[in-house]
Write an enzyme that holds these catalytic residues in place. Structure first.
Site, PDB file in Angstrom:
ATOM      1  CD  GLU A   1      -4.377   1.129  -3.326  1.00 40.84           C
ATOM      2  OE1 GLU A   1      -3.407   1.076  -2.586  1.00 40.84           O
ATOM      3  OE2 GLU A   1      -5.535   0.826  -2.966  1.00 40.84           O
TER       4      GLU A   1
ATOM      5  CB  CYS B   1      -0.989  -0.007   1.147  1.00 37.34           C
ATOM      6  SG  CYS B   1      -0.240  -0.397   2.699  1.00 37.34           S
TER       7      CYS B   1
END
Ligand code: FAD
Length: 1014
Positions: A894, A798
């Site tokens: 993302e 992440c």
């Protein structure tokens, strides 16, 4: 017969006298440089700023920039020489172009004191001068920081040119001593192997050798043909074994087995050095041909010390200077005793070390023409001349190249010349007496054992010698300092490579096993399983884990609720010890767990090991944090009343973890909940359920009571969603996608009938992390770190870099190198050591990322896409898009794969605005050498973790508490001092302790009675 020590003193004195009679400053040029060095030695802060300024200067193009940097680095100087510096800055402001030029001229003059020429033709002039002084040479091509194979190939090409030029220009040159000249060819070239292959990975010497050997062969063939001597320099410890192995391998080869003109460096500051030297000598004897060893102390002491300390490794270098000196002497003896097979070169400017080699050689009867002394260009001029006068063979190490690629070499020389511990400074700047300079280092060590060794002035070493601050904690103690991190595995060590290989092959035999869920201590097979597959080889099932449905979820909630009443009153210490036992088990099973991660989630070795280290750290750190906050603590001293602040657990915690850090994140959230007294339902990601089963096994072995921890793999959308809504779940600790996180956040906000608590949600979600590369950044470093941040573990962290923001000014320059670097990273099955990019986790991720690549192709320009990825498995080619605009989907959403969007901006204002113009705020990076811009980035970049001049991934527990804000998360930092508080309810108990106006004078700092069980 005189003792060896008196022989050394006699020779040492002779050299020192000669040096005194032919005065030369510490450095061969006077003026500007000498004054700066003198200032640096007086003031550490000034030295730091000066070296940083020198480091950035060659990459500044405009005079205005140079002056700005000068001001930023030195405006705060507050010492006796402040007026001198400030006057310089004022002058620079008035006429920036003049000052810029003058500064650049001076600094490049400084650097050229250590760099013998810009190119091979240029260096020949220097070599001729030295020839007249009877000093030989070895030439080194500067340029160790290659970031791609293109650059490595260019370096190899330059080596061939160098060999050609030197052979041509030195025709007819003869040996200065005229004796034993067959051992010492006139032309001598030093090679740095890291410049020949950009992907050397200490875990994979075989790969490095496979790539280096073919590049070296043409160079070696040409060298041999031309009668040139080739020396392998030694670099950092991480490259040591590869260099030694390569040397032995190549020179045992049929073509080179009988070639005597090859040498390698041994660094006496390494604790391993004696073993390595003995091994080399044995190898040499078996090979049956002479070879050479240059013995040095070593140039990377600071680097090795810092790296070992950061990774909690045993430090490979000695920590006290006399230890290196004494070892240098021991290895000198070993070399000279084996003179029949090895030709020795002593690379030192230390007159004691040199005199010792001379005296010992005489003692053994080794003729002085059969070994040589080597010294660096621009250093110790009078020592070289003294040695020549004494009839010794002297060779000068002559670096060749431009200033920019030579910068790291130049900075190493500056450090060496100003080092508090160095001989040159002691002799030439501090004028220590002959006795002190020639003292036996073993004698110094003996005194040190009695505790009298003068305290080292070295900052790094002193910091390491201080007692750990946890022994003396105060409010000023940084919270992370109360904790010493678990070590990473150092894969440079062959035994660790071997352990990992063994673990992988053992794990392979265990694949396909079935794992139960665990509720209230009972192992349950439900008849349904979740198959966890190997993303590198999707037909291989890593394990099948029983799948929980709604019924099992209900049983787990009941078990956890029932266990809570007892667990919450279990003494903190017992809970903390549970975590510590779990950490010890993980440490014991470390390689096995890493191997499992390689198979189950496609983690490369180093990444898998990092994950296990993080899991261990979470256990140990949270255990320690719990001890710090555990006791009810007095809030304030006030007469007649006492109030105690303390914490209760919340209840039943539902832990939902992702697959990308399959042990660490699951373990971190689970152990935080357990140690704070909550009971837990632990749901791993379906893709990493076997890792989850291992964690359950570990915590059970550590002694977690039945019901306190329940292992419940299952479908997030069914069983997970059910538990999120369940009234008896008090806390949800989630790490995962924004989509699921927001759903949990919303759902947990609804209060259900019979619910006793407002649900607490600890929610860590994704990122769209940006890195900005400033105009003056160190591009070598930025490229390496950005390539790793973007493509390491396939971009599935992440924290991974996803948006690279480049200023117009350096866009093309950085892009050119970035694309080549991306073409060079190793992509492949992570079972092999040294892989950077493995497969993405599963087919769904594979398809989603490919969709994003399609979107990128339609929105922006495909700047680079790798072609050679394995066909089998979920391998996505590393991909880079350019001309990306902030509003494009690939710049906003993302992707969670090895895909980078490059955005070009006008200036830093726009760069920061673009970096911040996203929904997320997780990690960010900034590469710059402008102190003012660095300050600005620190203050203005919106991210939970902002990293300056380093990669934006790889947070370490306690050191980089991790987590974001905006749409990246709604929790407090994992691995930080306040993380545990989220799992607790704060409570204050106040008692009026006055009776008829009378109250005790003292109130205790802590009271433990609130912790008593009901
Ligand atoms: C010709 C030549 C070639 C070289 N090639 C290489 C090479 O390939 N690879 C390489 O790494 N080095 C190499 N060096 C060595 C290095 O660059 C330094 O020049 C050398 O270590 C300085 O040692 P000295 O004996 O001249 O000085 P000294 O002042 O006696 O020793 C300084 C050295 O002591 C060691 N030291 C300093 N502080 C401590 C401490 N607290 N504890 C333990 N040890 C400490 C460090 O190695 C430091 O460099 C080379 C040196 C020469 C002269």
């Amino acid at each position: 017969m005189r003792s060896l020590q008196s022989e050394i003193e006699q020779r040492g004195t002779r050299i020192l006298r000669w040096v005194d009679q032919h005065p030369d400053s510490l450095f061969s040029k006077a003026g500007f440089y000498q004054r700066l060095m003198a200032l640096s030695m007086r003031d550490e802060q000034f030295k730091l700023q000066l070296f940083r300024f020198v480091d950035v200067l060659p990459s500044l193009h405009r005079s205005g920039e140079i002056v700005e940097h000068l001001e930023e680095y030195f405006a705060d100087v507050r010492d006796g020489f402040a007026p001198f510096v400030h006057a310089g800055i004022r002058l620079a402001r008035i006429a920036p172009w003049v000052s810029g030029r003058v500064l650049r001229w001076n600094v490049s003059g400084m650097a050229h004191q250590f760099i013998a020429g810009k190119n091979p033709d240029d260096v020949v002039k220097t070599l001729r001068k030295r020839r007249a002084q009877r000093i030989g040479f070895t030439v080194d091509l500067l340029g160790e920081a290659v970031v791609s194979e293109t650059e490595a190939d260019e370096y190899a090409g330059r080596c061939l040119d160098l060999l050609e030029t030197l052979a041509r220009e030195t025709q007819g040159w003869t040996d200065p001593l005229g004796r034993n000249s067959e051992l010492f060819p006139v032309v001598n070239v030093s090679l740095k192997i890291s410049a020949l292959y950009s992907q050397i990975n200490p875990a994979d010497p075989a790969d490095a050798i496979a790539h280096l050997a073919p590049k070296l062969l043409p160079i070696l063939r040409q060298a041999r043909e031309r009668g040139t001597f080739i020396n392998f320099d030694m670099e950092s410890y991480a490259h040591k074994n590869v260099t030694l192995e390569l040397f032995k391998r190549i020179f045992t080869d049929r073509d080179f087995k009988d070639w005597p003109h090859v040498g390698i460096v041994i660094q006496a500051y390494l604790r391993d050095s004696e073993i390595d030297l003995r091994d080399l000598i044995e190898w040499g004897r078996a090979r049956g041909t002479r070879f050479a060893v240059r013995l040095v102390k070593g140039a990377y002491w600071d680097h090795e010390t810092i790296e070992a300390s950061q990774n909690a490794w045993n430090c490979p270098v000695y920590s006290q200077k006399p230890e290196s000196d004494a070892n240098f002497e021991a290895l000198t003896r070993l070399l000279l005793e084996n003179e029949s097979i090895v030709t020795a070169a002593f690379g030192s400017h230390n007159v004691r070390s040199i005199a010792h080699a001379q005296a010992f050689a005489d003692e053994l009867g080794v003729d002085r023409s059969r070994f040589e002394f080597q010294l660096l260009y621009g250093m110790g001029g009078p020592i070289k001349r003294a040695l020549v006068e004494m009839g010794y063979r002297v060779r000068e190490y002559c670096p060749v190249g431009e200033l920019l690629p030579g910068m790291s070499y130049f900075v190493r020389r500056l450090l060496e010349n100003t080092s508090n511990e160095g001989f040159l400074r002691a002799k030439f700047a501090e004028n220590l007496s002959e006795d002190e300079l020639l003292r036996d280092p073993r004698e110094l060590l003996r005194t040190s054992r009695n505790g009298v060794l003068p305290r080292s002035n070295n900052l790094t070493i002193n910091a390491m010698k201080e007692p750990h601050p946890s022994h003396n904690r105060s409010l000023d103690t940084p919270p992370g300092d109360t904790y010493e991190n678990a070590p990473l595995t150092n894969f440079a060590q062959p035994e660790n490579q071997e352990k990992m290989r063994k673990a992988l092959s053992e794990m392979r035999t265990r694949l396909g096993k079935e794992y139960p869920l665990v509720i209230n201590g009972e192992k349950i097979f439900t008849g349904k399983t979740i198959a966890s597959i190997n993303p590198s080889s999707p037909e291989d099932v890593v394990g099948a884990v029983a799948e929980a449905g709604i019924e099992e979820a209900e049983r787990a909630v009941k078990a956890a609720r029932d266990a809570f009443e007892k667990w919450r009153w279990t003494p903190f210490e017992q809970r903390a010890q549970l975590l510590e036992r779990a950490a010890a088990i993980m440490d014991r099973r470390r390689f096995e767990l890493s191997a499992l991660e390689v198979f189950e989630v496609g983690k490369p070795w180093v990444e898998a090991d990092g994950d296990i280290r993080e899991a261990i750290d979470f256990c140990l750190f949270y255990a320690q944090q719990m001890r710090l906050i555990r006791r009810p603590r007095l809030t304030q001293h006030v007469p007649g009343e006492e109030s105690y602040y303390h914490y209760w657990p919340r209840g039943v915690a539902f832990v939902i973890a992702p697959w990308n850090f399959p042990l660490a994140i699951l373990c971190g959230m689970t152990t935080a909940a357990l140690v704070t007294g909550n009971t837990v339902i632990m749901k791993p990601a379906e893709q990493s359920a076997v890792c989850g089963a291992m964690l359950m096994e570990i915590l059970e072995e550590a002694g977690v009571p039945p019901g306190v921890l329940n292992y419940l793999p299952g479908k997030g959308s069914v069983m997970g969603a059910h538990l999120v809504d369940r009234k008896d779940v008090d806390l949800i600790a989630f790490t995962g996608s924004r989509e699921v996180g927001l759903r949990i956040w919303q759902s947990a906000g609804i209060t259900r009938p019979g619910q006793r608590e407002l649900k607490r949600v600890v929610c860590e979600m994704g990122g769209k992390n940006a890195v900005i590369i400033d105009a003056d950044a160190d591009v070598d470093e930025a490229i390496v770190d950005c390539t790793y941040s973007a493509f390491g573990y396939q971009g599935q962290k992440c924290s991974a870099l996803s948006r690279l923001i480049l200023l117009e000014e350096n866009h093309d320059r950085v892009m050119e190198r970035l694309l080549k670097a991306a073409a060079s990273v190793r992509v492949g099955n992570p079972e092999e050591p040294g892989i950077t990019v493995g497969p993405v986790i599963d087919e769904a991720a594979y398809n989603r990322i490919l969709d994003y690549i399609q979107i990128g192709k339609s929105e922006a320009t495909l700047a680079y896409q790798r072609e050679d990825v394995p066909a089998k498995g979920f391998f996505i080619p590393p991909t880079i898009f350019s001309d990306v605009k902030p509003n494009m989907r690939i710049a906003r959403e993302e992707i969670f794969g090895p895909v980078v969007s490059v955005l070009k901006v006008r200036d830093l204002d726009e760069a920061i605005a673009v970096a911040n113009g996203t929904d997320y705020a997780l990690t960010a990076g900034f590469f710059s050498r402008s102190p003012a811009n660095i300050e600005r980035a620190k203050a203005q970049i919106e991210a939970g973790n902002v990293y300056i001049n380093r990669s934006c991934t790889g947070a370490v527990v306690g050191r980089h508490p991790f987590g974001g804000f905006k749409m990246s998360g709604g929790g407090t930092k994992a691995g930080g001092a306040d993380y545990l508080l989220q799992f607790l309810v704060p409570r204050v108990v106040t008692e009026n302790i006055t009776r008829h106006g009378f109250a005790p004078e003292q109130t205790p700092e802590y009271r433990d009675e609130f912790l008593w069980a009901k």
